[in-house]
Design a protein around this motif. Sequence first.
Motif, short mmCIF file in Angstrom:
data_model
loop_
_atom_site.label_atom_id
_atom_site.label_comp_id
_atom_site.label_asym_id
_atom_site.label_seq_id
_atom_site.Cartn_x
_atom_site.Cartn_y
_atom_site.Cartn_z
N GLY A 167 0.84 -1.21 0.00
CA GLY A 167 0.00 0.00 0.00
C GLY A 167 0.86 1.25 0.00
N GLY A 168 0.24 2.41 -0.09
CA GLY A 168 1.01 3.65 -0.03
C GLY A 168 1.25 4.24 -1.39
N ARG A 169 2.09 3.63 -2.20
CA ARG A 169 2.37 4.25 -3.50
C ARG A 169 1.36 3.77 -4.56
NH1 ARG A 169 7.92 0.81 -4.50
NH2 ARG A 169 7.20 -0.76 -3.06
N PRO A 170 0.80 4.73 -5.28
CA PRO A 170 -0.21 4.40 -6.29
C PRO A 170 0.40 3.58 -7.43
CG PRO A 170 -0.24 6.75 -5.75
CD PRO A 170 0.99 6.18 -5.14
N VAL A 171 -0.46 2.74 -8.03
CA VAL A 171 -0.04 1.92 -9.17
C VAL A 171 -0.66 2.50 -10.43
CG1 VAL A 171 -0.01 -0.39 -10.13
CG2 VAL A 171 -0.04 -0.08 -7.64
N LEU A 172 0.13 2.59 -11.48
CA LEU A 172 -0.37 3.14 -12.73
C LEU A 172 -1.40 2.23 -13.38
CD1 LEU A 172 2.78 4.59 -14.49
CD2 LEU A 172 1.21 5.64 -12.86
N SER A 173 -2.42 2.86 -13.92
CA SER A 173 -3.42 2.16 -14.71
C SER A 173 -2.78 1.27 -15.77
CB SER A 173 -4.33 3.20 -15.37
OG SER A 173 -5.14 2.61 -16.34
N ARG A 174 -1.83 1.82 -16.48
CA ARG A 174 -1.24 1.05 -17.59
C ARG A 174 -0.41 -0.12 -17.09
NH1 ARG A 174 3.71 4.40 -17.70
NH2 ARG A 174 2.55 6.30 -18.08
N ASP A 175 0.16 0.02 -15.87
CA ASP A 175 0.91 -1.11 -15.32
C ASP A 175 -0.03 -2.25 -14.93
OD1 ASP A 175 3.24 0.21 -15.70
OD2 ASP A 175 3.49 0.86 -13.62
N ILE A 176 -1.16 -1.88 -14.36
CA ILE A 176 -2.16 -2.89 -14.00
C ILE A 176 -2.60 -3.62 -15.26
CG2 ILE A 176 -4.43 -3.29 -13.00
CD1 ILE A 176 -4.03 -0.69 -11.37
N ALA A 177 -2.95 -2.83 -16.29
CA ALA A 177 -3.41 -3.41 -17.55
C ALA A 177 -2.36 -4.37 -18.11
CB ALA A 177 -3.71 -2.30 -18.55
N HIS A 178 -1.13 -3.92 -18.07
CA HIS A 178 -0.06 -4.73 -18.65
C HIS A 178 0.13 -6.04 -17.89
CE1 HIS A 178 4.02 -5.44 -20.44
NE2 HIS A 178 3.29 -5.06 -21.48
N ASN A 179 0.11 -5.93 -16.58
CA ASN A 179 0.29 -7.13 -15.76
C ASN A 179 -0.83 -8.13 -15.93
OD1 ASN A 179 2.58 -7.50 -13.74
ND2 ASN A 179 2.22 -5.29 -13.72
N LEU A 180 -2.02 -7.65 -16.24
CA LEU A 180 -3.16 -8.56 -16.36
C LEU A 180 -3.45 -8.93 -17.81
CD1 LEU A 180 -5.53 -6.96 -13.71
CD2 LEU A 180 -3.98 -8.90 -13.44
N GLY A 181 -2.72 -8.33 -18.73
CA GLY A 181 -2.96 -8.64 -20.14
C GLY A 181 -4.25 -8.07 -20.67
N VAL A 182 -4.64 -6.91 -20.16
CA VAL A 182 -5.88 -6.26 -20.59
C VAL A 182 -5.51 -4.98 -21.33
CG1 VAL A 182 -7.96 -5.12 -19.75
CG2 VAL A 182 -7.13 -7.19 -18.62
N SER A 183 -6.32 -4.57 -22.28
CA SER A 183 -6.00 -3.36 -23.01
C SER A 183 -6.06 -2.15 -22.08
CB SER A 183 -6.96 -3.16 -24.17
OG SER A 183 -8.09 -2.44 -23.75
N PRO A 184 -5.04 -1.32 -22.12
CA PRO A 184 -4.94 -0.19 -21.19
C PRO A 184 -6.16 0.73 -21.16
CG PRO A 184 -2.83 -0.57 -22.23
CD PRO A 184 -3.81 -1.49 -22.91
N PRO A 185 -6.73 1.12 -22.32
CA PRO A 185 -7.86 2.04 -22.23
C PRO A 185 -9.06 1.42 -21.50
CG PRO A 185 -7.03 1.93 -24.48
CD PRO A 185 -6.36 0.85 -23.73
#
Lengths: 151, 151
Positions: A22-40
């Motif tokens: 917790g604490g530091r925010p995670v980028l939307s695009r990093d989440i998308a990338h890690n899960l294999g989902v399209s960033p938008p």
Amino acid sequence: MIISRTSQYAIQALIYLATQPGGRPVLSRDIAHNLGVSPPYMAKVLQGLCRGQLLDSTRGRRGGFVLRSGAEHANLLEVVLLTDGPRVDRECLLGLKACQDETACPMHLNWKVVKKDIHACLGGITLRHLAKAVQSGQYRLADLPQGLASH
Amino acid sequence: MIISRTSQYAIQALIYLATQPGGRPVLSRDIAHNLGVSPPYMAKVLQGLCRGQLLDSTRGRRGGFVLRSGAEHANLLEVVLLTDGPRVDRECLLGLKACQDETACPMHLNWKVVKKDIHACLGGITLRHLAKAVQSGQYRLADLPQGLASH
DNA sequence: CCATATCACGACTCTGATGTCCTGTTATGC
DNA sequence: GCATAACAGGACATCAGAGTCGTGATATGG
């Protein structure tokens, strides 16, 4: 599909965030990338989770998404109700709009039992449980990226 | 939706035919009308059931559809597998393509139990059971036509 | 205060499931 | 056999959910 694709991505993202320190925010695009989902699309899903009070977002540099405090104790039923609405609970197997105990389809009683099981399954498991499971290394949150065997 | 609309209509039509006295064929459009489904779509669904060996059709005057002999003992799982394919059985809650026991999502074990329940629910009930239930008068096969209160 | 990095949000496109239509085939009854 | 009644099946239309994009708002760091 018992839950929408949006709900699936939402759950994946929430579990992923629950595994992050917790604490530091995670980028939307990093989440998308890690899960294999399209960033938008992931971005849109995350926005919905913010509106639903499960995530906090911060804009600008060093911005991103974090799980709201307490959200790790949310269960899957709450998440699905948030993203898909009450569909999961109500729906009649045969598609009748008015399938209640008094005006029931012939599968109503049998299906009611199954719906209760589904309810219990989703309602009994929290993001924290799932995050722990993932952290144990025994489970996957997403399909492996394709092309693994390609070199 | 756990099963497609097409499967829902298929099940409704099969139950309806199972409640009819065998022998004389029932018109596609009569089935559609009784179930409140659009006639062209119902016709297409019925064609699929013929290809799947659950119905017999005869063309021309005095034509229509009848349940094949023995089909009344088909269970709902068979019908759904016919119209929707093996989706119901396989599908992962989180949408992973490769969610097996060895490469499982964190919900896999819990969800497996629910899938088993669904399997048992659909597999344990035959068209005959449901036809009997409808004939008892306690259950409905379709929503009431709208406009009931309109005169 | 300016450049940059990030989320917010509405508008748009794409796709697969649902639903419609038209033409062809086959059976019946006069 | 001819008119009619019905299913067969492919082509077309519609719609909701999935997915994309562009512009605006806001925070950071120099």
